[in-house]
Write a protein that holds these residues in place. Structure first.
Motif, mmCIF file in Angstrom:
data_model
loop_
_atom_site.group_PDB
_atom_site.id
_atom_site.type_symbol
_atom_site.label_atom_id
_atom_site.label_comp_id
_atom_site.label_asym_id
_atom_site.label_seq_id
_atom_site.Cartn_x
_atom_site.Cartn_y
_atom_site.Cartn_z
ATOM 1 N N ALA A 47 -70.253 -42.336 5.723
ATOM 2 C CA ALA A 47 -71.101 -41.396 5.024
ATOM 3 C C ALA A 47 -70.500 -40.530 4.189
ATOM 4 N N GLU A 48 -69.081 -40.530 3.853
ATOM 5 C CA GLU A 48 -68.271 -39.702 3.284
ATOM 6 C C GLU A 48 -68.136 -40.200 1.763
ATOM 7 N N PRO A 49 -68.248 -39.154 0.878
ATOM 8 C CA PRO A 49 -68.046 -39.467 -0.717
ATOM 9 C C PRO A 49 -66.565 -39.775 -0.987
ATOM 10 N N CYS A 50 -66.186 -40.411 -2.141
ATOM 11 C CA CYS A 50 -65.127 -40.323 -2.712
ATOM 12 C C CYS A 50 -64.163 -38.985 -2.792
ATOM 13 N N SER A 51 -63.082 -39.010 -2.434
ATOM 14 C CA SER A 51 -62.588 -37.534 -2.629
ATOM 15 C C SER A 51 -61.937 -37.416 -4.098
ATOM 16 N N GLN A 52 -61.891 -38.599 -4.861
ATOM 17 C CA GLN A 52 -61.575 -38.465 -6.245
ATOM 18 C C GLN A 52 -62.575 -38.113 -7.425
ATOM 19 N N CYS A 53 -63.783 -38.949 -6.880
ATOM 20 C CA CYS A 53 -64.750 -38.756 -8.064
ATOM 21 C C CYS A 53 -66.062 -38.467 -7.626
ATOM 22 N N GLY A 54 -66.380 -38.256 -6.219
ATOM 23 C CA GLY A 54 -67.198 -37.761 -5.466
ATOM 24 C C GLY A 54 -68.613 -38.946 -5.295
ATOM 25 N N GLY A 55 -68.273 -40.137 -5.783
ATOM 26 C CA GLY A 55 -69.188 -41.170 -5.452
ATOM 27 C C GLY A 55 -69.351 -41.870 -4.190
ATOM 28 N N THR B 167 -59.851 -46.134 5.923
ATOM 29 C CA THR B 167 -59.416 -46.193 4.518
ATOM 30 C C THR B 167 -60.578 -46.841 3.673
ATOM 31 N N ALA B 168 -60.612 -46.431 2.515
ATOM 32 C CA ALA B 168 -61.741 -47.212 1.613
ATOM 33 C C ALA B 168 -61.149 -47.038 0.258
ATOM 34 N N ARG B 169 -61.985 -48.118 -0.434
ATOM 35 C CA ARG B 169 -61.606 -48.271 -2.036
ATOM 36 C C ARG B 169 -62.941 -47.797 -2.553
ATOM 37 N N CYS B 170 -62.945 -47.039 -3.773
ATOM 38 C CA CYS B 170 -64.052 -46.474 -4.391
ATOM 39 C C CYS B 170 -64.517 -47.589 -5.324
#
Length: 115
Positions: free
Chosen positions: A86-94, A70-73
């Motif tokens: 290495a994954e981007p945020c699934s909400q904003c792509g950041g 889990t992560a916080r953008c």
């Protein structure tokens, strides 16, 4: 393959618990491995299985629960599940994600026998 070293550490911890708590055999060892822990669950299972003979784990079952990362953008503030750093945020792509969970490797519990 650092899973061999991890398996050795887990086995040492279980053997120390057996000596301290006076049990002879573990019928089930349950672990939690987070997606961000950098541990390959099947490789760890293989290493533990290879090291079991002659220990209190011999013949025991190894249960592995895989916990999502889990992560916080930091850009949009969303809390998201991730499989790797290495994954981007699934909400904003950041790519400004700060990991908040899923980096753990824990022995959750043991089912033991004294006989």
């Amino acid at each position: 393959m650092h899973e061999i070293a991890l398996a050795g550490g887990i086995l040492h911890m279980v053997e120390a618990a057996a000596a301290r708590e006076h049990f002879r055999r573990v019928s089930q060892l349950r672990l939690e491995i987070g997606a961000l822990a950098g541990v390959e669950p099947q490789a760890l299972r293989f290493a533990l299985t290879a090291m079991m003979p002659g220990t209190c784990l011999e013949g025991g079952e190894i249960m592995i629960d895989e916990i999502p990362g889990t992560a916080r953008c930091l850009h949009c503030g969303a809390r998201v599940e991730i499989e790797s750093h290495a994954e981007p945020c699934s909400q904003c792509g950041g790519y400004t994600l700060q990991a908040t969970g899923g980096a753990e490797l824990r022995v959750v519990d043991l089912i033991v026998f004294n006989g």
